[in-house]
Design an enzyme around this catalytic site. Sequence first.
Site, short mmCIF file in Angstrom:
data_model
loop_
_atom_site.label_atom_id
_atom_site.label_comp_id
_atom_site.label_asym_id
_atom_site.label_seq_id
_atom_site.Cartn_x
_atom_site.Cartn_y
_atom_site.Cartn_z
CG HIS A 1 -2.26 0.64 0.92
ND1 HIS A 1 -2.38 1.86 0.31
CD2 HIS A 1 -3.54 0.20 1.12
CE1 HIS A 1 -3.65 2.16 0.16
NE2 HIS A 1 -4.38 1.17 0.63
NE ARG A 2 5.89 0.00 2.25
CZ ARG A 2 6.93 -0.73 2.61
NH1 ARG A 2 7.72 -0.32 3.59
NH2 ARG A 2 7.20 -1.87 2.01
#
Length: 1013
Positions: free
Chosen positions: A491-492
Amino acid sequence: MADSYTIKMPQLSDTMTEGVVVTWEKNIGDKISRGDIVATVETDKAIMDVEVFREGYLSGPQAAIDSTVAVGDAIAFLVAIADDVQGADAEAPEDAQNAGSEGKPEIEVAADIGVPEGISHTIKMPQLSDTMTEGLVVSWEKNIGDKIERGDVVATVETDKAVMDVEVFREGYLSGPVVAIDSTIAVGDAMAYLVDNAGQVVEGEHTGSGAAAPAAAAVSSTPATPMKKTSAPMPSVSNDVTPAPRPENKQATPFARKLAASLHVNLNTLHGSGPDGVITADDVRAAQPVERPTEIGAQVPAHVMPEIQVPGHGRDMTAMEKAVSHSMTASLTMPTFRVAINAKPGAIIKAAKANGVSVTVAIAKACAVAMAKHPSINWAYQPVDKIVERENIDIGMAVSADGGGLVVPVLRHCESRSLEELNDSWGDLVDRARKRRLAPEEYANPTFMVSNMGMMGVSYFDAIPTPGTAAILAISAAGPEGMPLTITADHRVVNGAEVGMYLNTLKGAIENPEEWMGPTGPAIPEGDWDYDVVVIGGGPGGEDCARDLAGHGIKVAMINDAPFPGGECLWRGCIPSKAWRAAADRIRDRAHDSHLGVNGTNKAKLDWDALEATRRNVLETRGEMALKTDKGVKIDVIQGYALFESDHRVFVDTTANSDNPHARTPLGDASDGKHISFGCAVIATGAPPFVPPIPGAAEGVENGSVLTSDTVWGLEGVPKKLAVVGGGAIGVEMAQIFQDFGTKVTLFEAQDRILAEVEPEIAKHLTAILNDDPNLTIMTSTGLASIKGEPGAVKLSYKDSDGKSHTQTVDYVIMATGKRPLLEPLQLDKAGVAVENGIIKADARCRTSVPHIFAVGDVIGGLMLAHTAGQQGRVAAMTILGEDMQYDQDMDSGVIFSRPEAAFVGLSVEQAKAKGIDAVEVKMPMSIDAKAMITNETQGMIKIVADKASQRVIGVHYLADHADTLIGEGVMMVSGKMTLEQVANAIHPHPTQTEMFGEMARRLLSRLRRSKK
Ligand SMILES: Cc1cc2nc3c(=O)[nH]c(=O)nc-3n(C[C@H](O)[C@H](O)[C@H](O)COP(=O)(O)OP(=O)(O)OC[C@H]3O[C@@H](n4cnc5c(N)ncnc54)[C@H](O)[C@@H]3O)c2cc1C
């Protein structure tokens, strides 16, 4: 640099103006004696030695191998004392110990008893992967006392990923003590030794890092010498470091490769900032490699987790188990989420089978195709707070190794390599992965990963991505809803919406593989059509397409708005302009006769009416021949202007006639035409000349003072003064033809060079040659402000390259500012055909946005040439027939019919490098060719461009008289993907100019051989 002497690029032939550095025969710091050969260089004639007649020490800065240096420019320096020696370039290591020994091996002197005397080299445990810290000796391939040659494999070792060879690049005798088989030793520790002679060989073995292992102390054998200072601190790189493998399709400096090996940086992922995109040491440093533990053997798990007490007696993990364990533990730092979609696999399985490739590879390619729209899936998080954006799509796919365990070979460059190439690579990788015989670069640093358990009947699973990737795709077995595709993503780097959109695109690519993979059957839909295929336009594109289709038994109509086929090429382009060129050639050649002692012929006079009669006769004869052939092969030739009524119907206005270019657009009156339905359509409507909005230009076209390539054929005689606007092929040809006819011509070009499609050096030389023509002036970087007047007195106002305003009065202006398709009257919107930047959008198979409608030739932009249109016509025909054929501009060619002619086929070095190909060129001036000397046609040159890795010819470029004939051999070299060796070994007849190809190929091969030394 006190008392230095400059070693200059020598002039080794009378025609030589520059040379290519082929090899350095001496190293920086070497003592040079009078008469020493320090380098070899390639001149315009041969590869020759550079001798030095001074004494001193060889010092930098030094011209890089393969660089081109002008005669008289420095290639290196000599200094009087060793202490003054400078490094080859600013990238040389700063620290003296390494710096002074550039190119020279450090010799390790062991301090222990049992270590042989006179050792010339310590064979150390190599670091064969970026995660490897120790290795297990699997076998010794040579015995103690054996003579070792450069490149010999002396042992095999097991790393954390595979069993790999230990190669030695020195000569000597293998000496003990050697490390015993099955013992594990740390990377960098001694495994064995090389000694100079058999008498120094020591027997015996030890078991690795225990007491018997010799403690080696590194001592440089080369005196420390100061090197050029650099701005950034340099990491020290031992000369014993084996350089990282050459990056694929790129170049990297030797030091960058060493640094990359030492810092564990994958060169494939870097962009080069050096000249021509070469990767430099700075690029490697900027890549911010992950810091590795410096203490050998200190294998630290990436993330230490709380200790959990597990009862029982644990066995040691194998190297592979440990590697997997550490990387999976490290992946726990990634904040991941999962998104799933179902895709029907039937079409991709069928298409893969039809194309003879594995479904796994087809899915990998589909992943890459979808990434073109969603590149972030291929990026990665880099500690701390950085994202690595990359273009290379290197997909790792798990394979079960024989004897258990998973190996993940990486299929590199899925974004650019063809399905067939990828399939070949994958077959080879899988074979070796199963046996655990992969090289590190074959499994290191994937940018995306795929795990396929479909074949195991698994109904659903998800997979764990590893640091360095943003996502992994898990493929499960197909059920009634299709095949579950599950992405676990970091998700980064990407968010849920991005992954969702990516999965949708991927689903589309899997369910409609023909869009990117090619046809899996004929494109003509079932239906009761008037014609299977309607071809609109009877120029080279439409005619070649229609003939191919008719030849395959397809019912085809060719609709053309003129009484005869041939299009612009026959009636207003290639053929009439070459009739004029032929007359201009005769006039020009007469002026050359006297040097052969043939006099009294150089007063050639042009009879315009006779020339025009010949021109018209050629056009009409060829037009009639073409129509007869078209009808003979059973094409229904319909005269009229076609426009779309729907995606399966055209209306044909039978009153239209493009013989009058001003009446090109149709009336659209339903009473004077017919409606025709079709299964497939091919749009081949060409592109008329474009007149830019220069004040007065449109009025000039109206009153006849501004001519275009449509109307210039109406001239009734040779004008005295002419302005040509536009330095493309048409403008250059017209300008020089009229200069040869005796007209005073000025060519105005807005850009800073003419002939954008021609190789830069060729275009530059041609510009100079044209400017030497007595009646011709080429003005680049010129802005035309206005055009005013009547035929016979047209005034142009313009600003020159310095911004100064001028005026010029001429009889006519020829507007040669490009061509643009006329799309509006075609009513493309009624068929749903997409247009982009004024041209019809078509893929490499000439398919438009509507799968059963195709577009070819000038109407799709790119190279607007007759043979290009013809080839695209054949590609469309083949695709309609269900065959796999694509147009490849990298193989296309062109001739500018100037004197001398400029011509090209394939890529220039510049274009090749922009595509990531490590390209090299060889050139030869026409002035050294005997035939050219005899005919006094010595201007220009020929260049061959080759891919260094495959040694295949990827481009040939000409500035030469007769280039229109000589290009034929270049076309065969490039389209036949011939190697330099094949060209070198072909027997060219003597005395012909084709001998130059063999000579150039042999010379380039020699250069490549020498520079490899
Ligand atoms: C002066 C000059 C010199 C050139 N020299 C060369 C050269 O030496 N070598 C080279 O390779 N190329 C040369 N070209 C370029 C070459 O002429 C074109 O690239 C080539 O003709 C393009 O072929 P095409 O089939 O795409 O279109 P075209 O040849 O333009 O054919 C299209 C045909 O379709 C017709 N048409 C258009 N709309 C409709 C419609 N709706 N319904 C029915 N019919 C329609 C047109 O009237 C035309 O007959 C030259 C061009 C010019 C102007």
